[in-house]
Design a protein around this motif. Structure first.
Motif, PDB file in Angstrom:
ATOM      1  N   GLY A  89     -11.412   6.462   1.653  1.00  0.00           N
ATOM      2  CA  GLY A  89     -12.650   5.707   1.516  1.00  0.00           C
ATOM      3  C   GLY A  89     -12.374   4.256   1.832  1.00  0.00           C
ATOM      4  O   GLY A  89     -11.242   3.829   2.021  1.00  0.00           O
ATOM      5  N   SER A  90     -13.430   3.510   1.839  1.00  0.00           N
ATOM      6  CA  SER A  90     -13.244   2.097   2.120  1.00  0.00           C
ATOM      7  C   SER A  90     -13.098   1.320   0.816  1.00  0.00           C
ATOM      8  O   SER A  90     -13.348   1.826  -0.268  1.00  0.00           O
ATOM      9  N   ARG A  91     -12.695   0.095   0.889  1.00  0.00           N
ATOM     10  CA  ARG A  91     -12.562  -0.773  -0.264  1.00  0.00           C
ATOM     11  C   ARG A  91     -13.932  -0.978  -0.911  1.00  0.00           C
ATOM     12  O   ARG A  91     -14.065  -1.026  -2.130  1.00  0.00           O
ATOM     13  N   ARG A  92     -14.956  -1.052  -0.129  1.00  0.00           N
ATOM     14  CA  ARG A  92     -16.319  -1.234  -0.654  1.00  0.00           C
ATOM     15  C   ARG A  92     -16.735  -0.035  -1.518  1.00  0.00           C
ATOM     16  O   ARG A  92     -17.312  -0.187  -2.584  1.00  0.00           O
ATOM     17  N   THR A  93     -16.419   1.173  -1.083  1.00  0.00           N
ATOM     18  CA  THR A  93     -16.736   2.375  -1.860  1.00  0.00           C
ATOM     19  C   THR A  93     -16.005   2.356  -3.192  1.00  0.00           C
ATOM     20  O   THR A  93     -16.577   2.655  -4.248  1.00  0.00           O
ATOM     21  N   THR A  98      -4.367   8.136   6.779  1.00  0.00           N
ATOM     22  CA  THR A  98      -5.782   7.870   7.043  1.00  0.00           C
ATOM     23  C   THR A  98      -6.439   7.531   5.710  1.00  0.00           C
ATOM     24  O   THR A  98      -6.341   8.304   4.751  1.00  0.00           O
ATOM     25  N   PRO A  99      -7.084   6.371   5.603  1.00  0.00           N
ATOM     26  CA  PRO A  99      -7.737   6.031   4.340  1.00  0.00           C
ATOM     27  C   PRO A  99      -8.883   6.994   4.037  1.00  0.00           C
ATOM     28  O   PRO A  99      -9.630   7.386   4.933  1.00  0.00           O
TER      29      PRO A  99
END
Length: 183
Positions: free
Chosen positions: A20-24, A17-18
């Motif tokens: 955080g996101s790539r944007r974060t 499960t990731p």
């Protein structure tokens, strides 16, 4: 895979499960890089702003007059104006020194204050002595104490002669001490 083929099973090694996101991640990376650049620019800027306030007074050579103006064996008070840079403050100050020229051309320059309590002294030509009017200290032409409460001889200033001009580094000394301590 589940029995119905819909996705991985929870114990499967390929499942995660990731956090955080790539944007974060890119927001944090951009903020970190901007912080490093900001710190890199702020340190020299703060140094430039604060340094003059922390810098001690510079003691520079000051031209106090021509060597030919000082008679041999007769002290002469030389008055001059100098600019003092103290942090951001620049002031113009009137100063005086006593110069004594020996027969060989060497010049001794004395600070203008008595070593007892810092009063201004004068040359008594008829008696061939420097005299302090405040508490009665008396000094010889060589600056040595002859009488009075003065704890040490007159303070000598660094001196050099350049192109017939007398150059002095003005210093102020602590009064009342038996040792010559510049302030």
């Amino acid at each position: 895979m589940t029995s119905d083929g819909s996705g991985p099973v929870k114990g499967d090694a390929g499942f995660h499960t990731p956090v955080g996101s790539r944007r974060t991640f890119f927001n944090w990376a951009t903020a970190g890089i901007a912080g490093l650049i900001g710190a890199g620019l702020a340190v020299p800027l703060l140094g430039y702003i604060i340094a003059p306030a922390l810098k001690r007074r510079e003691r520079a050579w000051v031209d106090v007059g021509g060597v030919g103006d000082v008679p041999v064996g007769e002290p002469k008070q030389l008055d001059y104006a100098m600019t003092i840079q103290d942090g951001y403050l620049e002031t113009r100050s009137q100063k005086a020194v006593w110069a004594v020229k020996q027969a060989d051309g060497q010049v001794t320059v004395f600070a203008p204050k008595c070593t007892h309590l810092g009063c201004g002294y004068r040359w008594a030509g008829e008696e061939k002595q420097f005299k302090c009017p405040c508490h009665g200290s008396v000094f010889g032409i060589d600056g040595q104490v002859l009488a009075g409460p003065a704890p040490r001889p007159l303070d000598r200033l660094p001196v050099k002669i350049e192109n017939g001009r007398l150059m002095v580094v003005f210093e102020e000394f602590k009064s009342g001490s038996s040792t010559s301590e510049a302030l």
